[in-house]
Design a protein around this motif. Structure first.
Motif, PDB file in Angstrom:
ATOM      1  N   ALA A   1      21.006 -34.659 104.826  1.00 11.39           N
ATOM      2  CA  ALA A   1      20.553 -36.328 103.931  1.00 11.39           C
ATOM      3  C   ALA A   1      18.965 -36.560 103.164  1.00 11.39           C
ATOM      4  O   ALA A   1      19.036 -36.675 102.446  1.00 11.39           O
ATOM      5  N   LEU A   2      18.533 -36.133 104.045  1.00 10.95           N
ATOM      6  CA  LEU A   2      16.959 -36.715 103.873  1.00 10.95           C
ATOM      7  C   LEU A   2      16.596 -35.425 102.506  1.00 10.95           C
ATOM      8  O   LEU A   2      16.975 -34.148 102.430  1.00 10.95           O
ATOM      9  N   PRO A   3      15.916 -36.168 101.764  1.00  8.92           N
ATOM     10  CA  PRO A   3      15.475 -35.949 100.630  1.00  8.92           C
ATOM     11  C   PRO A   3      14.387 -34.228 100.633  1.00  8.92           C
ATOM     12  O   PRO A   3      15.052 -33.812  99.297  1.00  8.92           O
ATOM     13  N   ASN A   4      13.706 -33.997 101.537  1.00 11.60           N
ATOM     14  CA  ASN A   4      13.213 -32.978 101.444  1.00 11.60           C
ATOM     15  C   ASN A   4      13.468 -31.860 102.404  1.00 11.60           C
ATOM     16  O   ASN A   4      12.460 -31.127 102.831  1.00 11.60           O
ATOM     17  N   VAL A   5      14.873 -31.747 102.636  1.00 14.52           N
ATOM     18  CA  VAL A   5      15.299 -31.090 103.958  1.00 14.52           C
ATOM     19  C   VAL A   5      16.676 -30.032 103.309  1.00 14.52           C
ATOM     20  O   VAL A   5      17.217 -30.035 102.414  1.00 14.52           O
ATOM     21  N   THR A   6      15.896 -28.833 103.071  1.00 14.00           N
ATOM     22  CA  THR A   6      16.934 -27.698 103.080  1.00 14.00           C
ATOM     23  C   THR A   6      17.201 -26.564 103.972  1.00 14.00           C
ATOM     24  O   THR A   6      16.520 -26.039 104.484  1.00 14.00           O
ATOM     25  N   TYR A   7      18.345 -26.305 104.550  1.00 13.92           N
ATOM     26  CA  TYR A   7      19.341 -25.505 104.317  1.00 13.92           C
ATOM     27  C   TYR A   7      19.296 -24.289 103.946  1.00 13.92           C
ATOM     28  O   TYR A   7      20.199 -24.391 103.508  1.00 13.92           O
ATOM     29  N   ARG A   8      18.884 -23.394 104.640  1.00 10.21           N
ATOM     30  CA  ARG A   8      19.213 -21.872 104.430  1.00 10.21           C
ATOM     31  C   ARG A   8      20.012 -20.371 105.090  1.00 10.21           C
ATOM     32  O   ARG A   8      19.918 -20.406 106.002  1.00 10.21           O
ATOM     33  N   GLU A   9      21.562 -20.821 104.232  1.00 13.07           N
ATOM     34  CA  GLU A   9      22.297 -20.413 105.471  1.00 13.07           C
ATOM     35  C   GLU A   9      22.393 -18.764 104.988  1.00 13.07           C
ATOM     36  O   GLU A   9      21.901 -18.915 104.306  1.00 13.07           O
ATOM     37  N   ARG A  10      23.269 -17.641 105.669  1.00 16.37           N
ATOM     38  CA  ARG A  10      23.718 -16.699 105.331  1.00 16.37           C
ATOM     39  C   ARG A  10      22.438 -15.737 105.057  1.00 16.37           C
ATOM     40  O   ARG A  10      22.528 -15.772 103.946  1.00 16.37           O
ATOM     41  N   THR A  11      20.861 -15.637 105.836  1.00 14.19           N
ATOM     42  CA  THR A  11      20.085 -15.760 105.124  1.00 14.19           C
ATOM     43  C   THR A  11      19.485 -15.523 106.728  1.00 14.19           C
ATOM     44  O   THR A  11      19.797 -15.819 107.937  1.00 14.19           O
ATOM     45  N   ASP A  12      19.009 -14.185 106.683  1.00 16.09           N
ATOM     46  CA  ASP A  12      18.644 -12.644 108.201  1.00 16.09           C
ATOM     47  C   ASP A  12      17.119 -13.371 108.019  1.00 16.09           C
ATOM     48  O   ASP A  12      16.562 -13.251 107.365  1.00 16.09           O
ATOM     49  N   ILE A  13      16.972 -13.830 109.301  1.00 15.55           N
ATOM     50  CA  ILE A  13      15.212 -13.868 109.913  1.00 15.55           C
ATOM     51  C   ILE A  13      14.763 -12.415 110.315  1.00 15.55           C
ATOM     52  O   ILE A  13      15.300 -11.318 111.026  1.00 15.55           O
ATOM     53  N   LEU A  14      13.401 -11.421 109.634  1.00 11.76           N
ATOM     54  CA  LEU A  14      12.980 -10.328 109.505  1.00 11.76           C
ATOM     55  C   LEU A  14      12.372 -10.128 110.753  1.00 11.76           C
ATOM     56  O   LEU A  14      12.624  -9.625 111.801  1.00 11.76           O
ATOM     57  N   ASP A  15      10.915 -11.183 110.163  1.00 12.11           N
ATOM     58  CA  ASP A  15       9.433 -11.253 111.333  1.00 12.11           C
ATOM     59  C   ASP A  15       8.898 -12.379 110.564  1.00 12.11           C
ATOM     60  O   ASP A  15       9.220 -12.759 109.040  1.00 12.11           O
ATOM     61  N   LEU A  16       8.239 -12.171 111.274  1.00 14.02           N
ATOM     62  CA  LEU A  16       6.937 -13.482 111.335  1.00 14.02           C
ATOM     63  C   LEU A  16       5.524 -12.606 110.143  1.00 14.02           C
ATOM     64  O   LEU A  16       5.248 -11.514 110.306  1.00 14.02           O
ATOM     65  N   VAL A  17       5.152 -13.290 109.219  1.00 18.01           N
ATOM     66  CA  VAL A  17       4.220 -12.565 108.468  1.00 18.01           C
ATOM     67  C   VAL A  17       2.095 -14.145 108.690  1.00 18.01           C
ATOM     68  O   VAL A  17       2.400 -15.102 108.645  1.00 18.01           O
ATOM     69  N   ALA A  18       1.684 -13.085 108.857  1.00 18.01           N
ATOM     70  CA  ALA A  18       0.781 -13.469 109.749  1.00 18.01           C
ATOM     71  C   ALA A  18      -0.322 -13.556 109.041  1.00 18.01           C
ATOM     72  O   ALA A  18      -0.644 -12.962 108.197  1.00 18.01           O
ATOM     73  N   ALA A  19      -1.673 -14.220 109.087  1.00 16.32           N
ATOM     74  CA  ALA A  19      -2.946 -13.803 108.032  1.00 16.32           C
ATOM     75  C   ALA A  19      -3.532 -12.463 108.657  1.00 16.32           C
ATOM     76  O   ALA A  19      -3.239 -11.632 109.288  1.00 16.32           O
ATOM     77  N   PRO A  20      -4.384 -11.871 107.518  1.00 21.28           N
ATOM     78  CA  PRO A  20      -5.052 -10.246 107.369  1.00 21.28           C
ATOM     79  C   PRO A  20      -5.625 -11.051 109.302  1.00 21.28           C
ATOM     80  O   PRO A  20      -5.619  -9.423 109.849  1.00 21.28           O
TER      81      PRO A  20
ATOM     82  N   ARG B   1      -4.897 -12.218 111.467  1.00 19.37           N
ATOM     83  CA  ARG B   1      -3.298 -12.072 112.494  1.00 19.37           C
ATOM     84  C   ARG B   1      -4.247 -13.464 113.632  1.00 19.37           C
ATOM     85  O   ARG B   1      -3.113 -13.879 114.565  1.00 19.37           O
ATOM     86  N   GLY B   2      -4.609 -14.307 113.504  1.00 22.05           N
ATOM     87  CA  GLY B   2      -5.406 -15.667 114.503  1.00 22.05           C
ATOM     88  C   GLY B   2      -4.152 -17.171 113.872  1.00 22.05           C
ATOM     89  O   GLY B   2      -3.790 -18.064 114.162  1.00 22.05           O
ATOM     90  N   ARG B   3      -3.261 -17.048 112.328  1.00 21.08           N
ATOM     91  CA  ARG B   3      -2.492 -17.809 112.032  1.00 21.08           C
ATOM     92  C   ARG B   3      -1.340 -17.085 111.391  1.00 21.08           C
ATOM     93  O   ARG B   3      -1.352 -15.953 110.960  1.00 21.08           O
ATOM     94  N   ILE B   4      -0.194 -17.647 111.571  1.00 19.55           N
ATOM     95  CA  ILE B   4       0.915 -17.616 111.103  1.00 19.55           C
ATOM     96  C   ILE B   4       1.589 -17.935 109.678  1.00 19.55           C
ATOM     97  O   ILE B   4       1.289 -19.305 110.148  1.00 19.55           O
ATOM     98  N   ILE B   5       1.496 -17.353 108.660  1.00 19.69           N
ATOM     99  CA  ILE B   5       1.405 -18.329 107.858  1.00 19.69           C
ATOM    100  C   ILE B   5       2.694 -17.967 106.780  1.00 19.69           C
ATOM    101  O   ILE B   5       2.958 -19.090 105.469  1.00 19.69           O
ATOM    102  N   GLY B   6       4.240 -17.583 107.429  1.00 20.34           N
ATOM    103  CA  GLY B   6       5.259 -17.935 106.555  1.00 20.34           C
ATOM    104  C   GLY B   6       6.388 -16.720 107.510  1.00 20.34           C
ATOM    105  O   GLY B   6       5.757 -16.591 108.003  1.00 20.34           O
ATOM    106  N   VAL B   7       7.260 -17.116 106.919  1.00 24.03           N
ATOM    107  CA  VAL B   7       7.939 -15.473 107.203  1.00 24.03           C
ATOM    108  C   VAL B   7       8.917 -14.904 106.547  1.00 24.03           C
ATOM    109  O   VAL B   7       9.413 -15.471 105.190  1.00 24.03           O
ATOM    110  N   ARG B   8       9.753 -13.240 106.633  1.00 24.84           N
ATOM    111  CA  ARG B   8       9.962 -12.602 105.206  1.00 24.84           C
ATOM    112  C   ARG B   8      11.492 -12.641 106.411  1.00 24.84           C
ATOM    113  O   ARG B   8      12.381 -12.828 107.079  1.00 24.84           O
ATOM    114  N   VAL B   9      12.344 -12.875 105.136  1.00 25.20           N
ATOM    115  CA  VAL B   9      13.830 -13.308 105.386  1.00 25.20           C
ATOM    116  C   VAL B   9      14.297 -12.487 104.402  1.00 25.20           C
ATOM    117  O   VAL B   9      13.974 -12.223 102.993  1.00 25.20           O
ATOM    118  N   GLN B  10      15.482 -12.613 104.539  1.00 23.52           N
ATOM    119  CA  GLN B  10      16.595 -11.684 103.435  1.00 23.52           C
ATOM    120  C   GLN B  10      17.955 -12.877 103.716  1.00 23.52           C
ATOM    121  O   GLN B  10      18.542 -12.187 104.277  1.00 23.52           O
TER     122      GLN B  10
END
Length: 440
Positions: A128-147, A149-158
């Motif tokens: 019910a929070l206006p800025n929160v979204t649940y993404r169901e039925r989505t596989d988490i594949l791996d993390l995405v790192a900066a070149p 590798r000192g920071r995680i900048i996202g996640v690859r999903v499908q």
């Protein structure tokens, strides 16, 4: 939004820990996305990814307090739909070595909601929070790192129905995927050291069966549960609970002692418990289905605070950081306590992983010492037995035995078991005196 720290935070896992993390993040990020492989909304039973969901779950007193702080009226909402609640010290009958400790008012609330119901209500509040979204039925594949590798900048999903993976860009990624976390593996693939671990291997098996009410003989009455706790002297344990629409028995066995899944074997195991009232209550009751079983090999604590290097933009919460023997009911409450640590660091600015993990370790220490220490009291359980563990496994059984005659000790023990008071509260001179000399 006060103290906005970034545009997008991604939480991996939409269970209790993930939903609580999202609640904290929603105050500081423009958008929060929770990603989970399951269907989260709609099913009213245990989820495929949460096999332990069939079994009785406990929301300990400190967990209830935190949920009411984060979601005002949460407990009242549960009561309004028929969830039993009561005092932690009077609505539960606690048995150690077949003897019940004295009932005593603690002022702490026990909530007898099954996990699917509790999760559903929690997700309802968070979604019910206006800025929160649940993404169901989505596989988490791996993390995405900066070149570098000192920071995680996202996640690859499908998504389950998507033809190709996608990258969710994130200012912060929080792993709340529980026991199956892949963060240690991902970190090694990125060139980081192996995550130090502690393990306590007890080979626990849970088997649970639900029963229709009302019962012809009901030893619970208006209370919530009877709990014969497994001890080295009596290693078979159980929880017999009154839930909103049924009664349930969760049987526990360790070190290869497996409560059976056929009804005859299940009932024979119930008969072997040191509290005969439980068998008397259900011997003629109608089961609602076949018993369900769940195997838990070991408690695992991942010591991220001990790593020499860790990437920015990534944190870990809940069972993904420390998974506890479920017999002690600590998992959801420790997740809630961990969420408060996350909230504290968000309030200070962009979270620094090493500082966050140091503070998380401090709040996990007590529950871990309690659960791991109790398990290590069983001679066949594998794990490191420190001097502190050996002292605890000499002292705590004496306290529990004294509590059968002393309600003050019952209340002190249950406030600690409810994760409201620290374990050190049981070592105060006034408590020690009552253990060894009795009440004045």
């Amino acid at each position: 939004m006060a103290n906005q720290l970034g545009d997008h935070a991604v939480v991996l896992g939409g269970s209790v820990a993930g939903s609580l993390a999202a609640r904290m993040l929603s105050d500081h990020y423009r958008k929060v996305t929770l990603v989970d492989r399951d269907t989260l909304f709609g099913p009213d039973g245990p989820r495929h990814a949460v096999p332990q969901g069939h079994h009785i779950h406990a929301l300990l007193a400190r967990g209830q307090q935190i949920l009411d702080e984060l979601f005002p009226g949460f407990t009242d909402e549960l009561v309004s739909i028929g969830v039993p609640i009561g005092d932690f010290g009077t609505s539960l009958s606690w048995y150690f070595n077949g003897e019940m400790i004295q009932k005593a008012e603690t002022g702490l609330i026990c909530v007898a909601a099954g996990r699917p119901l509790l999760e559903a209500r929690l997700r309802g509040r968070v979604s019910a929070l206006p800025n929160v979204t649940y993404r169901e039925r989505t596989d988490i594949l791996d993390l995405v790192a900066a070149p570098d590798r000192g920071r995680i900048i996202g996640v690859r999903v499908q998504g389950k129905d998507a033809a190709e993976p996608e990258v969710l860009q994130a200012d912060l990624v929080v792993d709340a995927t529980g026991r199956g976390t892949r963060t240690p593996k991902w970190l090694e693939q990125l060139g980081y050291p192996r995550v130090p671990e502690e393990r306590v291997k007890m080979e626990l098996t849970y088997t649970t069966c639900d029963f229709h009410g009302p019962l012809e003989f009901d030893p619970i009455g208006d209370d919530i549960a009877l709990l014969p706790v497994a001890t080295p002297a009596m290693p078979r344990g159980a929880i017999f609970a009154r839930l909103p629409d049924r009664y349930a028995i969760s049987l526990t066995g360790i070190l290869g002692d497996k409560p059976p899944t056929d009804m005859h074997g299940f009932m024979e195991y119930v008969k072997s418990l040191p509290v005969p009232e439980i068998y008397k209550a259900v011997r003629d009751a109608k089961p609602m289905g076949e018993p369900q079983t769940f195997h838990f090999p070991a408690s695992i604590r991942r010591r991220y605070e001990r790593m020499s290097r860790f990437p920015d933009g990534l944190l870990v919460v809940g069972d993904a950081a420390a998974v506890f023997n479920p017999v002690y009911g600590q998992g959801m409450t420790v997740a809630a306590i961990g969420a408060t640590v996350l909230g504290k660091h968000l309030g200070l600015g962009v979270p620094q992983p090493q500082a966050y993990f140091r503070d998380l370790a401090k709040v996990v220490d007590g529950p871990w010492d309690m659960a791991a220490g109790a398990d290590l009291g069983f001679p066949g359980v594998e794990g490191k037995r420190s001097l502190k563990t050996k002292i605890g496994n000499t002292y705590i059984p004496r306290l529990q035995a004294a509590a059968t005659r002393d309600g003050v000790l019952s209340a002190a023990f249950l406030r600690t078991a409810g994760l409201v008071d620290p374990l050190t509260a049981l070592m105060k001179p006034g408590v020690i005196s009552r253990v060894f000399r009795g009440p004045r």
